[in-house]
Design an enzyme around this catalytic site. Structure first.
Site, PDB file in Angstrom:
ATOM      1  CB  SER A 102      21.945 -65.953 -72.325  1.00  0.00           C
ATOM      2  OG  SER A 102      20.939 -65.022 -72.648  1.00  0.00           O
TER       3      SER A 102
ATOM      4  CE  LYS B  31      19.230 -55.810 -78.787  1.00  0.00           C
ATOM      5  NZ  LYS B  31      19.267 -56.899 -79.787  1.00  0.00           N
TER       6      LYS B  31
ATOM      7  N   GLY C 115      21.523 -55.094 -82.279  1.00  0.00           N
ATOM      8  CA  GLY C 115      21.580 -55.785 -83.556  1.00  0.00           C
ATOM      9  C   GLY C 115      21.266 -57.262 -83.416  1.00  0.00           C
TER      10      GLY C 115
ATOM     11  CE  LYS D 172      15.085 -57.109 -80.601  1.00  0.00           C
ATOM     12  NZ  LYS D 172      15.451 -58.446 -80.076  1.00  0.00           N
TER      13      LYS D 172
ATOM     14  CG  ASP E 188      17.752 -57.045 -82.868  1.00  0.00           C
ATOM     15  OD1 ASP E 188      17.872 -58.280 -82.730  1.00  0.00           O
ATOM     16  OD2 ASP E 188      17.894 -56.241 -81.934  1.00  0.00           O
TER      17      ASP E 188
ATOM     18  NE  ARG F  70      15.969 -64.694 -73.224  1.00  0.00           N
ATOM     19  CZ  ARG F  70      16.597 -63.755 -72.549  1.00  0.00           C
ATOM     20  NH1 ARG F  70      16.003 -63.180 -71.527  1.00  0.00           N
ATOM     21  NH2 ARG F  70      17.808 -63.394 -72.874  1.00  0.00           N
TER      22      ARG F  70
ATOM     23  CD  GLU G  16      13.933 -56.795 -71.720  1.00  0.00           C
ATOM     24  OE1 GLU G  16      12.905 -56.199 -71.352  1.00  0.00           O
ATOM     25  OE2 GLU G  16      15.036 -56.638 -71.168  1.00  0.00           O
TER      26      GLU G  16
END
Length: 327
Positions: free
Chosen positions: A10, A104, A132, A187, A240, A251, A277
């Site tokens: 995506s 990330k 970001g 994050k 973020d 997700r 992630e």
């Protein structure tokens, strides 16, 4: 410029759209020939961005050599745990291509940030990190988004800013590569906790507390590793974190919601259907916390939950029942 985006998920697809709108020649590479053929036949990447038609000028390929042999810049949009292998494959085809990474995470085993993985697995060139609050679903539809780019190479950092920036995709520069990369990685783990809170229907107060204390965890680890405190108040930190903890595009949050509602880890991963992630990074984040002697109770509680040592309800009690202390 000729730009190849490696990773037809995506976000890779969304960034290809941004770069095309800025007048660049863009090739989107995906390793799955069936997916690439589907994009060619239907004009859309319907698995990852349903309902969105892609610009006809976008070139797609499942041939990695074709994607990298004549490009000016590579945009790496592969999952963090796959970055080393893909960079190694590219290194065998062509060395020295400037790289913009958008993955990330922290590499499992080595505990390396993505720039360190690049240094360890690819020869030459410049490296920048783009990070970001930028959900692909909104970037692809040209809704206003703002990110930052960081690099040790100031000239390349400015080049990347110019490459991506337009009236709907604003890019700031930030020289703190350590802080920018760590903010983007940690994050995702905090977003798991916010998702669990939402799955348990604990309310807005609880989520606000998790976000706020999550910022404190990110900052503590980042500063211990050489990052700057100000970075975690910026786009790759609180920016973020907020979007990942509050949006259904996330997700990580959706995965957490499912855990909070009673699904087990594998059921939730299967239902999300894409890389989470925060799930792949949570152990590495906790190991870094131990290595740098940093207190990260939210992250460590998420790790225990993933291991099955705590239920979602027990996780809440564990965090709320910690010893009294000064903020």
């Amino acid at each position: 410029m000729k730009i190849s985006v490696i990773g037809a998920g995506s976000f890779g697809t969304a960034l290809a759209i941004v770069l095309l709108s800025n007048g660049h020649q863009v090739t989107l590479y995906g390793r799955n020939p069936v997916q690439i053929k589907m994009i060619e036949n239907t004009g859309g990447n319907h698995r990852y961005l349903p309902g969105l038609m892609l610009p006809k000028e976008l070139k797609v390929t499942s041939d990695l050599k074709e994607a990298v042999e004549s490009c000016d810049i590579l945009v790496m949009a592969v999952p963090a745990q796959q970055l080393r292998q893909v960079l190694s494959d590219i290194n065998g085809i062509r060395k020295g291509i400037p790289i913009v990474n958008v993955a990330k995470g922290i590499e499992q085993g080595t505990l390396m940030r993505m720039s360190q993985v690049w240094e360890d697995s690819y020869e030459g060139s410049s490296f920048a990190c783009l990070s970001g609050p930028s959900h692909a679903e909104e970037v692809a539809r040209m809704l206003p988004s703002t990110v930052c780019v960081s690099s040790k190479d100031s000239e390349f950092m400015g080049q990347v800013q110019q490459l991506f920036m337009n009236e709907l995709f604003r890019v700031y520069t930030n020289h703190d590569l350590i802080g920018v990369e760590l903010g983007g990685a940690v994050k995702n783990v905090i977003a798991l906790a916010c998702g669990i809170s939402d799955g348990l229907e604990l309310g807005d107060n609880a989520k606000a507390a998790l976000i706020t204390r999550g910022i404190a965890e990110m900052k503590r680890l980042g500063m211990a590793m050489g990052g700057e405190a100000e970075t975690f108040s910026g786009l790759s930190g609180i920016g973020d974190l907020v979007v990942t903890c509050t949006s259904m595009h996330s997700r990580n949050r959706r995965f957490g919601i499912m855990l909070g509602q009673g699904m087990n880890t594998q059921e939730a991963l299967k239902k999300v259907g894409m890389i989470v992630e925060g799930y792949t990074t949570q152990e590495a984040v906790c190991l870094l916390a131990d290595k740098y002697d940093v207190e990260m109770p939210i992250s460590k509680t998420m790790h225990k939950l993933i291991l099955g040592e705590l239920t979602p309800e027990e996780s809440v009690r564990s965090l709320m029942g910690r010893q009294r202390k000064h903020e």
